[in-house]
Write a protein that holds these residues in place. Structure first.
Motif, PDB file in Angstrom:
ATOM      1  N   VAL A  70      11.616  44.050   5.207  1.00 38.07           N
ATOM      2  CA  VAL A  70      11.941  44.812   4.006  1.00 38.07           C
ATOM      3  C   VAL A  70      12.258  43.892   2.841  1.00 38.07           C
ATOM      4  O   VAL A  70      12.008  44.227   1.676  1.00 38.07           O
ATOM      5  CB  VAL A  70      13.117  45.768   4.291  1.00 38.07           C
ATOM      6  CG1 VAL A  70      13.558  46.486   3.034  1.00 38.07           C
ATOM      7  CG2 VAL A  70      12.731  46.777   5.366  1.00 38.07           C
ATOM      8  N   ALA A  71      12.813  42.705   3.117  1.00 35.98           N
ATOM      9  CA  ALA A  71      13.218  41.781   2.060  1.00 35.98           C
ATOM     10  C   ALA A  71      12.150  40.755   1.724  1.00 35.98           C
ATOM     11  O   ALA A  71      12.185  40.147   0.646  1.00 35.98           O
ATOM     12  CB  ALA A  71      14.502  41.059   2.472  1.00 35.98           C
TER      13      ALA A  71
ATOM     14  N   HIS B  93      11.175  57.144   3.759  1.00 32.71           N
ATOM     15  CA  HIS B  93      10.916  58.251   4.683  1.00 32.71           C
ATOM     16  C   HIS B  93      11.096  57.838   6.144  1.00 32.71           C
ATOM     17  O   HIS B  93      10.781  58.620   7.047  1.00 32.71           O
ATOM     18  CB  HIS B  93       9.502  58.785   4.478  1.00 32.71           C
ATOM     19  CG  HIS B  93       9.199  59.171   3.066  1.00 32.71           C
ATOM     20  ND1 HIS B  93       9.959  60.086   2.368  1.00 32.71           N
ATOM     21  CD2 HIS B  93       8.224  58.746   2.212  1.00 32.71           C
ATOM     22  CE1 HIS B  93       9.469  60.228   1.143  1.00 32.71           C
ATOM     23  NE2 HIS B  93       8.420  59.421   1.026  1.00 32.71           N
ATOM     24  N   MET B  94      11.607  56.626   6.387  1.00 32.28           N
ATOM     25  CA  MET B  94      11.792  56.130   7.751  1.00 32.28           C
ATOM     26  C   MET B  94      13.278  55.905   8.004  1.00 32.28           C
ATOM     27  O   MET B  94      13.967  55.298   7.183  1.00 32.28           O
ATOM     28  CB  MET B  94      11.009  54.820   7.949  1.00 32.28           C
ATOM     29  CG  MET B  94       9.514  54.977   7.742  1.00 32.28           C
ATOM     30  SD  MET B  94       8.627  53.419   7.408  1.00 32.28           S
ATOM     31  CE  MET B  94       9.039  52.477   8.870  1.00 32.28           C
TER      32      MET B  94
ATOM     33  N   SER C 219      18.499  45.563  12.232  1.00 34.65           N
ATOM     34  CA  SER C 219      19.212  44.821  11.195  1.00 34.65           C
ATOM     35  C   SER C 219      20.258  45.698  10.512  1.00 34.65           C
ATOM     36  O   SER C 219      19.971  46.836  10.126  1.00 34.65           O
ATOM     37  CB  SER C 219      18.224  44.301  10.153  1.00 34.65           C
ATOM     38  OG  SER C 219      18.896  43.712   9.063  1.00 34.65           O
ATOM     39  N   PHE C 220      21.454  45.150  10.374  1.00 36.52           N
ATOM     40  CA  PHE C 220      22.535  45.888   9.713  1.00 36.52           C
ATOM     41  C   PHE C 220      22.273  46.024   8.218  1.00 36.52           C
ATOM     42  O   PHE C 220      22.531  47.076   7.631  1.00 36.52           O
ATOM     43  CB  PHE C 220      23.866  45.173   9.955  1.00 36.52           C
ATOM     44  CG  PHE C 220      25.022  45.769   9.192  1.00 36.52           C
ATOM     45  CD1 PHE C 220      25.680  46.882   9.660  1.00 36.52           C
ATOM     46  CD2 PHE C 220      25.447  45.188   7.994  1.00 36.52           C
ATOM     47  CE1 PHE C 220      26.732  47.434   8.953  1.00 36.52           C
ATOM     48  CE2 PHE C 220      26.503  45.730   7.286  1.00 36.52           C
ATOM     49  CZ  PHE C 220      27.151  46.854   7.756  1.00 36.52           C
ATOM     50  N   TRP C 221      21.754  44.981   7.589  1.00 37.94           N
ATOM     51  CA  TRP C 221      21.618  44.960   6.143  1.00 37.94           C
ATOM     52  C   TRP C 221      20.344  45.611   5.639  1.00 37.94           C
ATOM     53  O   TRP C 221      20.345  46.241   4.580  1.00 37.94           O
ATOM     54  CB  TRP C 221      21.666  43.512   5.635  1.00 37.94           C
ATOM     55  CG  TRP C 221      22.996  42.842   5.781  1.00 37.94           C
ATOM     56  CD1 TRP C 221      23.312  41.814   6.625  1.00 37.94           C
ATOM     57  CD2 TRP C 221      24.202  43.144   5.065  1.00 37.94           C
ATOM     58  NE1 TRP C 221      24.623  41.462   6.496  1.00 37.94           N
ATOM     59  CE2 TRP C 221      25.202  42.256   5.526  1.00 37.94           C
ATOM     60  CE3 TRP C 221      24.527  44.074   4.078  1.00 37.94           C
ATOM     61  CZ2 TRP C 221      26.503  42.279   5.046  1.00 37.94           C
ATOM     62  CZ3 TRP C 221      25.824  44.095   3.587  1.00 37.94           C
ATOM     63  CH2 TRP C 221      26.800  43.210   4.068  1.00 37.94           C
ATOM     64  N   TRP C 222      19.220  45.476   6.360  1.00 38.60           N
ATOM     65  CA  TRP C 222      17.929  45.826   5.789  1.00 38.60           C
ATOM     66  C   TRP C 222      17.281  47.061   6.384  1.00 38.60           C
ATOM     67  O   TRP C 222      16.476  47.711   5.712  1.00 38.60           O
ATOM     68  CB  TRP C 222      16.982  44.634   5.913  1.00 38.60           C
ATOM     69  CG  TRP C 222      17.447  43.450   5.126  1.00 38.60           C
ATOM     70  CD1 TRP C 222      17.960  42.286   5.606  1.00 38.60           C
ATOM     71  CD2 TRP C 222      17.473  43.338   3.698  1.00 38.60           C
ATOM     72  NE1 TRP C 222      18.307  41.446   4.579  1.00 38.60           N
ATOM     73  CE2 TRP C 222      18.010  42.070   3.382  1.00 38.60           C
ATOM     74  CE3 TRP C 222      17.095  44.173   2.647  1.00 38.60           C
ATOM     75  CZ2 TRP C 222      18.174  41.633   2.078  1.00 38.60           C
ATOM     76  CZ3 TRP C 222      17.260  43.737   1.350  1.00 38.60           C
ATOM     77  CH2 TRP C 222      17.786  42.484   1.068  1.00 38.60           C
TER      78      TRP C 222
ATOM     79  N   GLY D  24      18.911  54.135   2.765  1.00 40.85           N
ATOM     80  CA  GLY D  24      18.189  52.900   2.505  1.00 40.85           C
ATOM     81  C   GLY D  24      18.945  51.689   3.027  1.00 40.85           C
ATOM     82  O   GLY D  24      19.912  51.798   3.803  1.00 40.85           O
ATOM     83  N   ALA D  25      18.510  50.515   2.598  1.00 43.87           N
ATOM     84  CA  ALA D  25      19.122  49.262   3.049  1.00 43.87           C
ATOM     85  C   ALA D  25      20.537  49.132   2.496  1.00 43.87           C
ATOM     86  O   ALA D  25      20.776  49.321   1.296  1.00 43.87           O
ATOM     87  CB  ALA D  25      18.270  48.077   2.610  1.00 43.87           C
TER      88      ALA D  25
END
Length: 418
Positions: A78-79, A103-104, A114-117, A124-125
């Motif tokens: 994602v990042a 939508h996921m 992942s906790f952040w992303w 969202g993230a």
């Protein structure tokens, strides 16, 4: 390409071009939105790109492992950004990422994501809400879970208060199972091209004909331009279609035969419709459907056993739901009853929650080899076949099956009035 589609649709050719009565963009809408049901090529390509991103994120295929190993060793998908020199497929994935990720949503089980992303809260993230922290892709959700419960103290030092309150309401699944991804636009949480296309396409107002206080300009005697007037009573309609109030027996016969043929092909595929009108009416009158009557009664459980009948109710408009049930012994005497308001997103989820509550009550009171009956055939089949193709209730089904195995519970289907 769409230029050639439009020419084919309107019957144009290189030698002779016909007038295009509507733009291709207007045609590429569902019929109920004023189109002809053709899908826009751009939307189709975007939905297929979203499918690639979905498979890249949740499937353990050779291609997904290779792509992650090449581009996402030190950064989360994602990042990670696209830079010059990366492959075209990675550019496509990063370009469609912003359309797919909202939508996921991940369902928490062992907390390996992942906790952040990763989007596991529905907002969202989390990295976007906590800009002052280092957003390491190696920080896992399980780092904030202790004994299958949220470590609210550690979370409170990182996330905002409103998000902490929301995280506290997220249910944690079995720590022995993997986290799984759900598609929010689908009722069952399973990704499909149709749902992806419907989520990213442009929507249009469904009711295109709205009664407005406007006088008809096509008639010598101005009248309000309603749907009835425009298609039936106006001077152009009378000129084109004739007086609709007049009864045409031949037209009526043709319309009746057409609807009969459509219905008979489904009910009686071998039935021949090539009969004169009067004979056809006589034959159809004899083809009366048989009424299958099934007596629905409540059956008592075996001696020494109990039976719990459950039900669920869900109001989609008010987002209100409730579960209820009653437990009875072999004589039909009531042992226990419950009626509890709950929260859910579908009728199937509420029915599953009612069965789970009954199974948990059976376990807490030590009743072995009991019976649970529900009028939801779909949920009962999931429990008896030990499969769930609905990701939104997968955790409920699995938890109920675990209790059923421990207490030897038999799940049965019954009709609503039973």
């Amino acid at each position: 390409m769409e230029k050639h589609f439009a020419r084919f649709f309107w019957g144009s050719s290189n030698d002779k071009r016909r007038y295009h009565w509507s733009s291709w963009e207007n045609l590429c809408f569902p019929k109920e939105e004023g189109g002809v049901g053709i899908r826009n090529m751009t939307d189709i390509c975007k939905s297929l790109d979203i499918k690639k991103w979905w498979r890249f994120r949740c499937q353990d295929s050779l291609w997904a492992r290779f792509t992650k190993a090449k581009y996402c060793i030190r950064a989360h998908p994602v990042a990670k950004v696209w830079v010059s020199g990366n492959s075209h497929i990675w550019k496509t994935l990063t370009k469609i990422r912003s359309d797919a990720e909202p939508h996921m949503i991940w369902k928490i089980q062992n907390g390996h994501i992942s906790f952040w992303w990763d989007n596991w809260t529905g907002y969202g993230a989390i990295a976007t809400y906590c800009p002052d922290y280092v957003h390491s892709s190696r920080t896992r959700v399980r780092n904030f879970i202790i004994d299958n419960e949220w470590d609210l103290q550690s979370l409170g030092d990182i996330v905002p208060g409103w998000l902490l309150h929301h995280i506290a309401s997220i249910k944690i699944g079995s720590q022995h199972k993997k986290d799984y991804l759900m598609w929010k636009l689908a009722a069952d949480g399973v990704f499909s091209n149709k749902e992806a296309w419907n989520g990213i396409r442009t929507h249009r107002q469904k009711d295109l004909f709205v009664d407005m206080p406007v006088d008809c300009l096509c008639c010598s005697n101005a009248q309000p331009e309603t749907i009835q007037h425009f298609f039936i009573e106006s001077e152009p309609a009378l000129f084109l279609y004739g007086d609709q109030k007049k009864f045409y027996i031949r037209r009526m016969q043709q319309e009746v035969i057409w609807y009969l043929k459509a219905a008979m092909d489904k009910a009686f595929p071998k039935f021949k419709m090539e009969l004169p009108w009067h004979q056809l009416c006589e034959v159809v009158e004899k083809l009366k459907p048989r009424a299958n009557i099934t007596q629905v009664t409540w059956s008592m459980p075996p001696t020494g056993k109990i039976k719990v009948n459950t039900d669920g109710s869900y109001n989609n408009h008010g987002n209100r739901a409730g579960i209820g049930g009653i437990a009875r012994d072999e004589t039909g005497s009531m042992i226990f009853a419950f009626a509890i308001p709950v929260q859910g997103t579908s009728h199937n989820m509420i029915e599953a929650m009612a069965i789970r509550y009954a199974a948990q009550w059976i376990k807490n009171n030590g009743y072995r080899q009991s019976y649970i009956e529900s009028d939801s055939l779909m949920i009962v089949e999931m429990l008896t076949n030990r499969t769930s193709n609905n990701l939104t209730i997968k955790d409920i089904i699995e938890e109920t099956m675990d209790i059923g195995d421990q207490m030897e519970i038999t799940f049965k289907h019954c009709y609503e009035r039973g």
